[in-house]
Enzyme design. Sequence first.
Site, PDB file in Angstrom:
ATOM      1  N   HIS B 159     -24.018  30.674  33.670  1.00 60.56           N
ATOM      2  CA  HIS B 159     -24.255  29.194  32.208  1.00 60.56           C
ATOM      3  C   HIS B 159     -23.132  28.434  31.883  1.00 60.56           C
ATOM      4  O   HIS B 159     -23.064  27.470  31.759  1.00 60.56           O
ATOM      5  CB  HIS B 159     -25.600  28.680  32.121  1.00 60.56           C
ATOM      6  CG  HIS B 159     -25.858  27.733  31.188  1.00 60.56           C
ATOM      7  ND1 HIS B 159     -26.612  26.766  33.025  1.00 60.56           N
ATOM      8  CD2 HIS B 159     -26.174  26.767  30.747  1.00 60.56           C
ATOM      9  CE1 HIS B 159     -26.589  25.737  32.563  1.00 60.56           C
ATOM     10  NE2 HIS B 159     -26.279  25.316  31.442  1.00 60.56           N
ATOM     11  N   TYR B 163     -19.851  24.610  31.499  1.00 63.84           N
ATOM     12  CA  TYR B 163     -19.781  23.554  31.230  1.00 63.84           C
ATOM     13  C   TYR B 163     -17.742  23.746  30.801  1.00 63.84           C
ATOM     14  O   TYR B 163     -17.532  23.025  30.538  1.00 63.84           O
ATOM     15  CB  TYR B 163     -19.911  24.657  29.729  1.00 63.84           C
ATOM     16  CG  TYR B 163     -21.546  23.826  29.432  1.00 63.84           C
ATOM     17  CD1 TYR B 163     -22.324  22.488  29.327  1.00 63.84           C
ATOM     18  CD2 TYR B 163     -22.439  25.047  29.719  1.00 63.84           C
ATOM     19  CE1 TYR B 163     -23.074  22.696  29.611  1.00 63.84           C
ATOM     20  CE2 TYR B 163     -24.299  24.495  29.855  1.00 63.84           C
ATOM     21  CZ  TYR B 163     -24.447  23.303  29.804  1.00 63.84           C
ATOM     22  OH  TYR B 163     -25.890  23.214  29.833  1.00 63.84           O
ATOM     23  N   HIS B 310     -29.561  19.520  42.248  1.00 64.90           N
ATOM     24  CA  HIS B 310     -29.530  19.597  40.449  1.00 64.90           C
ATOM     25  C   HIS B 310     -27.864  19.610  40.660  1.00 64.90           C
ATOM     26  O   HIS B 310     -27.228  19.039  39.630  1.00 64.90           O
ATOM     27  CB  HIS B 310     -29.893  20.824  39.790  1.00 64.90           C
ATOM     28  CG  HIS B 310     -29.631  20.914  38.781  1.00 64.90           C
ATOM     29  ND1 HIS B 310     -29.388  19.925  37.929  1.00 64.90           N
ATOM     30  CD2 HIS B 310     -28.956  22.219  38.481  1.00 64.90           C
ATOM     31  CE1 HIS B 310     -28.662  20.748  36.929  1.00 64.90           C
ATOM     32  NE2 HIS B 310     -28.453  21.586  36.558  1.00 64.90           N
ATOM     33  N   PHE B 311     -27.329  21.547  41.085  1.00 65.93           N
ATOM     34  CA  PHE B 311     -26.052  21.694  40.291  1.00 65.93           C
ATOM     35  C   PHE B 311     -24.781  20.086  41.494  1.00 65.93           C
ATOM     36  O   PHE B 311     -23.677  20.674  40.797  1.00 65.93           O
ATOM     37  CB  PHE B 311     -25.214  22.517  40.589  1.00 65.93           C
ATOM     38  CG  PHE B 311     -25.704  23.442  41.949  1.00 65.93           C
ATOM     39  CD1 PHE B 311     -24.904  23.175  42.610  1.00 65.93           C
ATOM     40  CD2 PHE B 311     -26.397  24.235  42.264  1.00 65.93           C
ATOM     41  CE1 PHE B 311     -24.631  23.820  43.449  1.00 65.93           C
ATOM     42  CE2 PHE B 311     -27.082  25.214  43.227  1.00 65.93           C
ATOM     43  CZ  PHE B 311     -25.296  25.231  44.397  1.00 65.93           C
ATOM     44  N   HIS B 312     -25.608  19.961  42.435  1.00 64.65           N
ATOM     45  CA  HIS B 312     -24.159  19.278  43.604  1.00 64.65           C
ATOM     46  C   HIS B 312     -24.500  17.889  42.413  1.00 64.65           C
ATOM     47  O   HIS B 312     -22.941  17.090  42.676  1.00 64.65           O
ATOM     48  CB  HIS B 312     -24.957  18.834  44.508  1.00 64.65           C
ATOM     49  CG  HIS B 312     -24.397  20.065  45.338  1.00 64.65           C
ATOM     50  ND1 HIS B 312     -25.357  21.324  45.801  1.00 64.65           N
ATOM     51  CD2 HIS B 312     -23.796  20.165  46.244  1.00 64.65           C
ATOM     52  CE1 HIS B 312     -24.432  22.234  46.871  1.00 64.65           C
ATOM     53  NE2 HIS B 312     -23.440  21.387  47.592  1.00 64.65           N
ATOM     54  N   ARG B 373     -33.034  28.145  49.805  1.00 61.06           N
ATOM     55  CA  ARG B 373     -31.443  28.331  48.978  1.00 61.06           C
ATOM     56  C   ARG B 373     -30.346  29.257  49.893  1.00 61.06           C
ATOM     57  O   ARG B 373     -31.354  30.544  50.252  1.00 61.06           O
ATOM     58  CB  ARG B 373     -30.872  27.847  48.276  1.00 61.06           C
ATOM     59  CG  ARG B 373     -30.854  29.157  47.127  1.00 61.06           C
ATOM     60  CD  ARG B 373     -30.689  28.311  45.857  1.00 61.06           C
ATOM     61  NE  ARG B 373     -28.958  28.687  45.364  1.00 61.06           N
ATOM     62  CZ  ARG B 373     -28.832  28.555  43.964  1.00 61.06           C
ATOM     63  NH1 ARG B 373     -29.261  28.847  43.271  1.00 61.06           N
ATOM     64  NH2 ARG B 373     -27.873  28.704  43.759  1.00 61.06           N
ATOM     65  N   ARG B 374     -28.961  29.284  50.412  1.00 59.47           N
ATOM     66  CA  ARG B 374     -28.578  30.397  50.250  1.00 59.47           C
ATOM     67  C   ARG B 374     -29.423  30.646  52.194  1.00 59.47           C
ATOM     68  O   ARG B 374     -28.626  31.817  52.564  1.00 59.47           O
ATOM     69  CB  ARG B 374     -28.455  31.284  49.861  1.00 59.47           C
ATOM     70  CG  ARG B 374     -28.176  31.026  48.404  1.00 59.47           C
ATOM     71  CD  ARG B 374     -28.128  31.979  47.090  1.00 59.47           C
ATOM     72  NE  ARG B 374     -27.371  31.668  46.487  1.00 59.47           N
ATOM     73  CZ  ARG B 374     -28.505  32.412  45.218  1.00 59.47           C
ATOM     74  NH1 ARG B 374     -29.210  32.330  44.726  1.00 59.47           N
ATOM     75  NH2 ARG B 374     -28.102  31.662  44.001  1.00 59.47           N
TER      76      ARG B 374
END
Lengths: 180, 485
Positions: B159, B163, B310-312, B373-374
Site C-alpha cells: 500500500h 503513496y 479504482h487504481f487506474h 481481474r488478471r
Amino acid sequence: MAIDPLSNARSERRWAFAMVGAAMMMLFAIVWASLSPHMNPPSNIENVDPNTLHIAGEFTEDNLGTQVDAKGRVTTRIVTSQFSFAPECVVVPQDMQVTFRFVSPDVIHGLLVVGTNINTMVVPGYVSQVHTMFDKPGDMLMPCHEFCGLGHSQMVAHVRVVPIADFKPDENGRVACAEH
Amino acid sequence: MGYVLTTFFIMGFGYFVAESALRQPLPAPRLAWLGFILGIVGTVMVVATVLTGHASVMFTFYPPLTASPIFYLGLVLVVVGSWIWCVLMLVAMMRWKRANPGQPVPLAMYATAANAVLWLWTTIGVAVELLFVVIPAAFGWTQTVDVGLTRTLFSWTLHAIVYFWLIPAYIAFYTIAPQAAGGRLFSDLMARASFILFLLCGLPVGLHHLFMDPEHSTGFKSIQMILTVLVAVPTLLTVFTVTASMETAGRLRGGKGLFGWIGALPWERPMVLATGLSFFMLWFGGFGGLINMSYGMNAMVHNTSWVSAHFHMIFGGSVVIMYFAIAYHIWPSLAGRAAPSVALQRIQLWLWAVGMMVMSMPWHWLGLNGQVRRVAQFDYADPSMSWWTPWMAVSLAGGFVLVVSAALFIWNLVSFHVERSAGVYPAPVKYATALHPDQPVPAALNGFALWNVFVLILMAAAYSYPIAQFFILNPPQAVVHRVDR
C-alpha cells in the site's frame, strides 16, 4: 481580497475537524456492520498440508462437493488447483445456511460467486471458509479471481442453487450436479 | 509500468527539486548516475525475462509461482538504484539545513524528502521477501515457500508504494499548480502536515489488501482497517488547501462570487488544466478506494475489475496526468527552450483524462457484477458473461485513446529538441509561496526524526504479530512451482 491569517487558520481547522468527523462516521458504519450483521471477511486461521490433502482427510476425492451431515448442516468442499475446480459444479440448497471450504494443493487461487458475499483467497497451507445463504435458484458463476499461472483465464466453476424441494441428498448425504 | 515509470520519474523529479528548490548543486551527482544505471540494467533484466516467457508471475510475484532469478535480481537493482536516490535526497536536505540554520526547508524539498523516508520504510517488506524467501527459491536453494509469510511481507510494501507514486503529484498540487495559476499556497503548514500524515498512515495499512486471506485474524485486519480510514484524511485536507490556493489565484485574476473564480483561472496553462482534470478523477478513484477499504464490503469487490478501475482512476488518472504536467512544466528549463506547442500539450492531457474515464468506468460496473481481474480472456459464449462484451468494447476504445495520448506525450517532449523553435529562453521554475510566508514552522515539521519513531511504533503494532505468527504457528509450506522451465 482580504488576507487575514486568523480567519484562514480558522476555516482550515474547521475543515480538518469536518473531515476527521466524516472519516469517523465511515469507521462507525464499518464497525457496526462487522459487529451487528457480522459482515466480516473470512479469517479462520486453519492449516492443512497442501502436499498431503489429497491422500487422507477431509479433502480426498470422495469428500468433495456438497454433503449434508447428520445434524443437517450443509458443507461444500472444493479443491482449487492449476487450472480447475474439483468439482467444477456444485449443488446447494436455496434459503439454507451453506458452509464452503476451499483448499489448494499447489499455488494461490481465489474465487467469488457473483452477487453473494462469497469471496476469498485460497492460499496453500490454509483452509478458506465462507458461510452464505442463497436467496434465488439458478446457476451462478464462480471464477478463479487470482492469477495462478497461464491457464488462469480458463479456471471457472458454477454453483447450482436449487429450491429445497429439489435438494435431495443420497444415502451418504451427498448431492452432485450430474448423475454418475 | 508500476515500477519503472514511477521509480524513474520520481528519481528524476526529486533531483530536479533538490537543485531548483534548494538552489544548491546535488550532492554526489556520480552516485545519482550510478543509481540511474542500476535502474536501467535492472529494467532490461526484468523486461527480457518477462518477454521471453521466463517470468510469467506478474509484478506481485505470487509465490510459490517462481520465475527466473534474473527477473527478481533485476527488480532488486531497480530498488537499490532508488535507495541511492533516497539517501541523496536526505543528504541534500541536511546540507541545506546546515547552511541555513533555523530556516524552514522549502516545501517541495521537504515533501520530496518525506517521500524518500516513506520509500525506505516501504521497501523493507518486499526486500525481505525477495532476499530471504523468493530469490533462494528461484536459485533452487530452497524447495518450499511459506505463502502466508510472503503475502504478508509483500503487503507491507503494497500500500505504501502507491503513496510513493502519489506524493510527486501532491508536490505539484501544493507547490507548482498555485504558482502556475497565479496564486499563492493557502497554507504551508497544512501541506507539511499532510505529507507527514501520508508517512504515518500510509505504511501500517497493508493488510487491507489481505482482507479476504485465510492466514490473518479479524483482529489485525480490523486494526489496519482503522488506520486505513485515517489515510483518507490527508487527501481530504489536500483537496481543501489546493482548492483554496486556486481560489486565491482566481480571485486575484478578477473572479467574483461563489464559483466565479473557477472560470477566471488560466485553464489554458497545462499545469492548471492537469490539476483540474486530476481532481475530477480523484473523486471517482477516492470513492472507489473508500469502498475497497470497507472491510466487510470488500467482499463485493475484492479482485474484481472494480479494483482495477479504482487504481487506474487514481494512479493512471490523477497521478500520471500530473507526471505529464510536471514534465511539461520543467522541460523548458531542462531543454533551455520554450514549448513549441502548448495547444498540443493541452490536447494530450484531455485525451488522457477522457481515455482513462472511458476505459475505467465500465470496469466499475462489470466489477460489481463479478468480472474478475488478471484474466487474459473471458469466455463470452458463457451466458453469464456474454453481456459484458459491449462494455469491454467501450473500455477498449478508451484504451486506444490512452495509447494515442501517450504517443503524443512523447512527441511533445521530443519536439522541444527537434523543432527549431524561436528559442525564448524560459524563466527557471518557481515554486508557490505561501499566503503567509512568515508563519513560523515548528521544528517537528522541518525534519523527520520524531515521525520515524512514530512510524516504528505503528509498524510494530500493526505488523509484529502478523509476521511473527508464521514463526510461532509454523504453517505447512507450499512446494515451489517454476514457470521458467
